[in-house]
Design an enzyme around this catalytic site. Structure first.
Site, PDB file in Angstrom:
ATOM      1  N   SER A 229       0.837  -1.187   0.000  1.00 29.94           N
ATOM      2  CA  SER A 229       0.000   0.000   0.000  1.00 29.94           C
ATOM      3  C   SER A 229       0.882   1.251   0.000  1.00 29.94           C
ATOM      4  CB  SER A 229      -0.952  -0.036   1.197  1.00 29.94           C
ATOM      5  OG  SER A 229      -1.928   0.954   1.087  1.00 29.94           O
ATOM      6  N   ASP A 295     -18.095 -15.197 -12.984  1.00 27.84           N
ATOM      7  CA  ASP A 295     -17.378 -16.196 -12.191  1.00 27.84           C
ATOM      8  C   ASP A 295     -16.921 -17.379 -13.031  1.00 27.84           C
ATOM      9  OD1 ASP A 295     -16.431 -17.956 -10.299  1.00 27.84           O
ATOM     10  OD2 ASP A 295     -18.336 -18.253  -9.279  1.00 27.84           O
ATOM     11  N   ASP A 298     -13.754 -18.331 -16.387  1.00 31.87           N
ATOM     12  CA  ASP A 298     -12.455 -19.002 -16.425  1.00 31.87           C
ATOM     13  C   ASP A 298     -12.589 -20.514 -16.428  1.00 31.87           C
ATOM     14  OD1 ASP A 298     -13.347 -19.458 -13.871  1.00 31.87           O
ATOM     15  OD2 ASP A 298     -11.544 -18.725 -12.857  1.00 31.87           O
ATOM     16  N   ASP A 302     -16.324 -20.817  -8.885  1.00 31.01           N
ATOM     17  CA  ASP A 302     -15.730 -21.006  -7.560  1.00 31.01           C
ATOM     18  C   ASP A 302     -15.743 -19.743  -6.714  1.00 31.01           C
ATOM     19  OD1 ASP A 302     -13.969 -19.537  -9.056  1.00 31.01           O
ATOM     20  OD2 ASP A 302     -12.241 -20.859  -8.747  1.00 31.01           O
ATOM     21  N   ASP A 463      -9.175  -4.962  -5.414  1.00 28.18           N
ATOM     22  CA  ASP A 463      -8.745  -3.885  -4.522  1.00 28.18           C
ATOM     23  C   ASP A 463      -9.621  -2.651  -4.718  1.00 28.18           C
ATOM     24  OD1 ASP A 463      -7.357  -2.127  -2.913  1.00 28.18           O
ATOM     25  OD2 ASP A 463      -5.405  -2.530  -3.817  1.00 28.18           O
ATOM     26  N   HIS A 501      -7.500  -5.393  -0.870  1.00 28.24           N
ATOM     27  CA  HIS A 501      -6.276  -4.627  -0.621  1.00 28.24           C
ATOM     28  C   HIS A 501      -5.362  -5.299   0.397  1.00 28.24           C
ATOM     29  CE1 HIS A 501      -3.907  -0.944  -0.831  1.00 28.24           C
ATOM     30  NE2 HIS A 501      -3.949  -0.810   0.479  1.00 28.24           N
TER      31      HIS A 501
END
Length: 572
Positions: A229, A295, A298, A302, A463, A501
């Site tokens: 950060s 979701d 890919d 999951d 994030d 984050h």
């Protein structure tokens, strides 16, 4: 940003996993060989105590400064592993076991008598491996970084650098938080702002080297900087401003485009304040719609969106618009507009450092990562538990609290500025000055490369404290400036899908620091790294894992156990 402090995990050995099936399995290569261990002479107690009261003259600091003074130096007994309850992040609950070490506390005097001192802590292991690690800070700093914690994004249960024989050190960046005072208040003093921007990390680095020479009779052979950060920004700042000071830098979720981020926090908060605030049920509504759209793209349903960039073309927030009275199962026009605002870049209308004017949007994915303290998705970072207040209150999202305060004390230089009417263009000169100080966006890393430095950046794609696309844009800018072939020799950018984050929401920890050390000291470029999600208590069992993909690749399911990294491959 802050509330993560500097804890996120540290690993000790480089994982070179390829095609495994068990979620926690990782063939581990031998750690990079340590240099000759240097004991703290025959009597560590006396050597440590002799450091107390020592003055390090400003002439040993490579930036204009006052003298440094060691206030105390005490030999510490070994401390065991401890796991606490109620910590703000899983990693923060873990206190790693530490070896005998000399704990050195001191301060560096300012030039301006009205500026605060820079406080530092240096930890000198009784048996030293000849290396050092500087820890970065978090948020607006103001809290002493001890250098004792887990490192960012590392596996739980692995030895921290101090336990491996590294000298470690950290700083408060040159100011101390005070009760009842906004954390951005220090920026009204020019020297304190300069120290926070970059000078304190350079000064403390040089002082730490002087302390090592005093304790061991020689300086470090290899120097590393690791931060997350704000600490990630500090790491990139060192590569850009002080390219000869570090051999390896690991920067996790860096708030690299600092000026853009603070103005995005203001803009996104104002969107919530204008009728766009969403309660937890509506945040979950958006999250569920994102998962339904993206979701399984890919190949694995999951709960992880592996490709948020592709998701932008599949998720349509307009489909959530209320057709009748407002309710928890739909969004009003103002709420739809707020989501679109968050996803869109913000143009400041002012020329910033290194030719930038805009800051990238955030999302989708990770909107409803469970919130426990400052750890989860929108509720922690954007929406908070109530709409943005004027002035900000603790119940607001962290981005609003941070962004609004930065506007007041860094850019408008007035705690009474009207946040509803503030425009960067009205403060263009000051905005550019602060951008030149704070933004770590200089794509010219040629001096760092010539020195032989290695850089690893990790962006978490879920994030909402900062935009991961700012780091991605920076890597692209470095490639444009230096060429892909050159950049691949010293700079790697990795991404963790659906991770927040501070490392929640999906597998987030990997052996990145050992990979950095192996790259620096053995010339072995990172390969086969794996992200894991672990229990935050011994034995730190792995719940699921994914391959850690180098951007722009993302994980794609190829069959088998969905909780195992070996069931996925990195694909374009």
């Amino acid at each position: 940003m802050k509330k993560e402090f500097v804890s996120s995990g540290l690993a000790a050995a480089l994982a070179l996993l390829a095609g495994c099936t068990a979620p926690g399995f990782r063939p581990v290569a031998a750690p990079a060989p340590a240099t000759t261990q240097t004991p703290m002479v025959a009597n560590p107690q006396a050597t440590c105590a002799a450091l107390a009261g020592k003055t390090i003259p400003f002439t040993e600091i490579g930036f204009p400064s006052g003298n440094a003074t060691i206030d105390s130096a005490q030999l510490q007994e070994p401390t065991p592993l401890a796991v606490s309850q109620g910590a703000p992040t899983p990693a923060a609950s873990i206190r790693a076991p530490l070896p005998p070490r000399c704990k050195v506390l001191g301060r560096i005097a300012p030039i301006d008598p009205n500026a605060p001192f820079i406080h530092f802590q240096v930890n000198l292991p009784v048996h030293w491996n000849g290396r050092s690690v500087q820890y970065g800070g978090g948020g607006f700093n103001g809290t002493l970084i001890t250098g004792e914690a887990l490192l960012p994004a590392a596996r739980f249960g692995e030895p921290v650098p101090l336990a491996q024989g590294y000298v470690t050190y950290g700083t408060d960046s040159g100011h101390q938080n005070r009760a009842g005072e906004p954390p951005q208040f220090f920026a009204l003093n020019s020297e304190a702002l300069l120290n926070f921007a970059h000078a304190s990390y350079k000064k403390v680095r040089d002082v730490a080297v002087a302390v090592m020479k005093a304790a061991y009779g020689r300086g470090p052979e290899k120097l590393y900087f690791v931060g997350s950060s704000e600490g990630g920004r500090e790491g990139l700042t060192m590569a850009q401003r002080y390219p000869n000071d570090f051999d390896g830098i690991f920067s996790r979720v860096p708030v690299i485009h600092w000026t853009g981020l603070q103005h995005a926090g203001l803009r996104d908060g104002l969107a919530l304040a204008s009728g766009g605030w969403m309660n937890p049920a509506q945040v979950k509504l958006v999250n569920d719609a994102v998962l339904a759209s993206c979701d399984a793209a890919d190949g694995a349903a999951d709960g992880i969106v592996s490709d948020p960039v592709g998701c932008r073309g599949r998720f349509d927030v307009d489909k959530l618009r209320c057709t009748g009275a407002p309710a928890d199962n739909c969004l009003t026009e103002a709420q739809v507009r707020a989501v679109r605002t968050l996803h869109s870049p913000v143009d400041l209308g002012v020329d910033l450092a290194n030719g930038l004017r805009s800051y990238p949007g955030r999302g989708p994915s990770g909107e409803a990562i469970p919130s426990s303290g400052p750890t989860g998705g929108w509720q922690s970072w954007w929406t908070g538990s109530q709409a943005p207040a004027f002035p900000p209150v603790p119940a607001n999202g962290i981005a609003w609290f941070y962004g609004a305060g930065a506007i007041q004390f860094f850019y408008a230089v007035s705690p009474n500025v009207d946040l509803r009417t503030y425009k960067a263009a009205d403060h263009a000169k000051r905005v550019r000055e602060v951008s030149d100080l704070m933004d770590s966006t200089n794509p010219d890393l040629s001096a760092f490369h010539r020195r032989g430095g290695k850089l690893i950046v990790l962006e978490n794609l879920g994030d909402y404290a900062q935009s991961p696309y700012a780091g991605i844009d920076y890597h692209d800018a470095v490639v444009r400036r230096m060429g892909r072939g050159t950049v691949d020799q010293f700079f790697r950018l990795y991404t963790a899908p659906n991770v927040d984050h501070v490392g929640t929401g999906a597998p987030a920890n990997a052996d990145l620091f050992p990979a950095l050390v192996a790259w620096v000291e053995q010339g072995r470029a990172p390969a086969g790294l794996v992200l894991v999600e672990q229990e935050a208590r011994p034995p730190f069992a792995v719940k699921r894992s994914r391959p850690l993909c180098e951007w722009p690749q993302v994980p794609r399911y190829r069959g088998g156990d969905m909780n195992a990294a070996g069931s996925f491959a990195c694909a374009q």
